[in-house]
Design an enzyme around this catalytic site. Sequence first.
Site, short mmCIF file in Angstrom:
data_model
loop_
_atom_site.label_atom_id
_atom_site.label_comp_id
_atom_site.label_asym_id
_atom_site.label_seq_id
_atom_site.Cartn_x
_atom_site.Cartn_y
_atom_site.Cartn_z
N GLU A 109 -9.80 -6.43 -65.21
CA GLU A 109 -11.13 -6.94 -65.56
C GLU A 109 -11.25 -7.21 -67.05
O GLU A 109 -11.78 -8.24 -67.47
CB GLU A 109 -12.22 -5.94 -65.13
CG GLU A 109 -12.19 -5.59 -63.65
CD GLU A 109 -11.39 -4.35 -63.35
OE1 GLU A 109 -11.83 -3.56 -62.51
OE2 GLU A 109 -10.31 -4.19 -63.97
N TRP A 145 30.04 -4.67 -51.98
CA TRP A 145 28.62 -4.94 -51.81
C TRP A 145 28.43 -5.68 -50.50
O TRP A 145 29.10 -6.69 -50.26
CB TRP A 145 28.08 -5.77 -52.96
CG TRP A 145 28.16 -5.10 -54.29
CD1 TRP A 145 29.10 -5.24 -55.26
CD2 TRP A 145 27.20 -4.16 -54.80
NE1 TRP A 145 28.80 -4.45 -56.34
CE2 TRP A 145 27.63 -3.79 -56.08
CE3 TRP A 145 26.02 -3.63 -54.29
CZ2 TRP A 145 26.92 -2.89 -56.88
CZ3 TRP A 145 25.32 -2.74 -55.07
CH2 TRP A 145 25.77 -2.38 -56.34
N ARG A 147 12.96 -0.29 -57.17
CA ARG A 147 13.06 0.92 -57.98
C ARG A 147 11.94 0.95 -59.03
O ARG A 147 11.32 1.99 -59.25
CB ARG A 147 14.42 0.99 -58.67
CG ARG A 147 15.59 1.27 -57.73
CD ARG A 147 16.90 1.25 -58.50
NE ARG A 147 18.05 1.48 -57.61
CZ ARG A 147 19.31 1.43 -58.00
NH1 ARG A 147 19.60 1.13 -59.28
NH2 ARG A 147 20.29 1.65 -57.14
N GLU A 177 16.99 5.39 -50.72
CA GLU A 177 18.09 4.43 -50.86
C GLU A 177 19.32 4.81 -50.06
O GLU A 177 20.36 4.17 -50.19
CB GLU A 177 18.44 4.25 -52.34
CG GLU A 177 17.47 3.37 -53.09
CD GLU A 177 18.13 2.60 -54.21
OE1 GLU A 177 19.27 2.12 -54.03
OE2 GLU A 177 17.50 2.47 -55.27
N SER A 209 16.55 11.50 -40.87
CA SER A 209 15.63 12.63 -40.96
C SER A 209 14.20 12.16 -41.22
O SER A 209 13.24 12.71 -40.65
CB SER A 209 16.08 13.59 -42.07
OG SER A 209 15.94 13.02 -43.36
#
Length: 341
Positions: free
Chosen positions: A58, A176, A190, A263, A271
């Site tokens: 604002e 990767w 992140r 990650e 879990s």
Amino acid sequence: MADESSTDHFEEKMLLAVSEAEKARLLSPPNPWVGAVLESEQGMVVGHTHRPGNFHAEIDALERAGSAAAGATLYVTLEPCSHHGKTPPCAEAIVTAGVKRVVVGVVDPDDRVRGTGLEYLRDHGVEVVEGIAKDAVKSQLAPYLKQRSTGLPWVVLKLAVTLDGRIAANDGSSNWITGEMARHRVQELRAESDVIAVGAHTVAVDDPQLTVRIPGINRTPRRIVFGRIPASARVLPAEEFFGTAEEFVSSLQGSDTIQVLLEGGASLAKSFLEADLIDQYVFHIAPAIYGGEDGKSAFSGHGAATIKDIRRLEFKSMTSLGSDVEIVAWSKRASELIRLL
């Protein structure tokens, strides 16, 4: 000429404020990422929240508008604050600037605000319109809204997978699966988060740093490893945690932790899945096929006993990341919570 008091006009400008708020997502936490649009006879200016201790959305818009703010309409995604924090109250500044109307997406659930900003505006003769484009605003601010309403963080699970659902080869290698654009998106995730959590096995195999490496973004989320951290691990300095997923989330209640990013790996993901603690799933899917049963699945252990037991999610978005695709989905529980707020 558009009717500037119509709902359609309000929604158009509020969606512009939502777009402006995206500029604040990596800057403002633990403050909410908010966008504002100020519309006057002289034209329109936009604003967004800056780093903590600096302008809220604002004030950013009011400063850009200057004297044109008198008699103007201000659109803001979240209720203006009414308390003194690191900056003075935005509600007071709006009244001082002479704004005649404030259009708000959602009420701020923070106990220090929670309707008092809107009350202050009304008490000082400012017209207030609430709930404009609220679904879009709620979706954008979901982590903040959940944390301020329940005290618990928004939990995001990020997974990089092949088309056949593997996160690593049988030997544990995973770097990767996805390409450069997807890896940059992980950096953004992140930067959006206050805590990054991984399992000890992921640290042992991949040796990640879990740092934010985006030029101009100076954020260092807490790094927490479920289990022992090797003395030479690049993730250090980090914290070790020994306990269940439920205990971990409960330990963050009441803190300034708005978002947790999980990650990896598969055991940690399972879990949190079994405990129904994941609010948002971010799948980065590569156009690659592992091609066998011995690769590492996204979740460890056994899955649903029958097709009727599979976990249904709610799709939120699908985005191209170069050669990869990002699919974002929410749990049914998270969707219902945000809808009811």
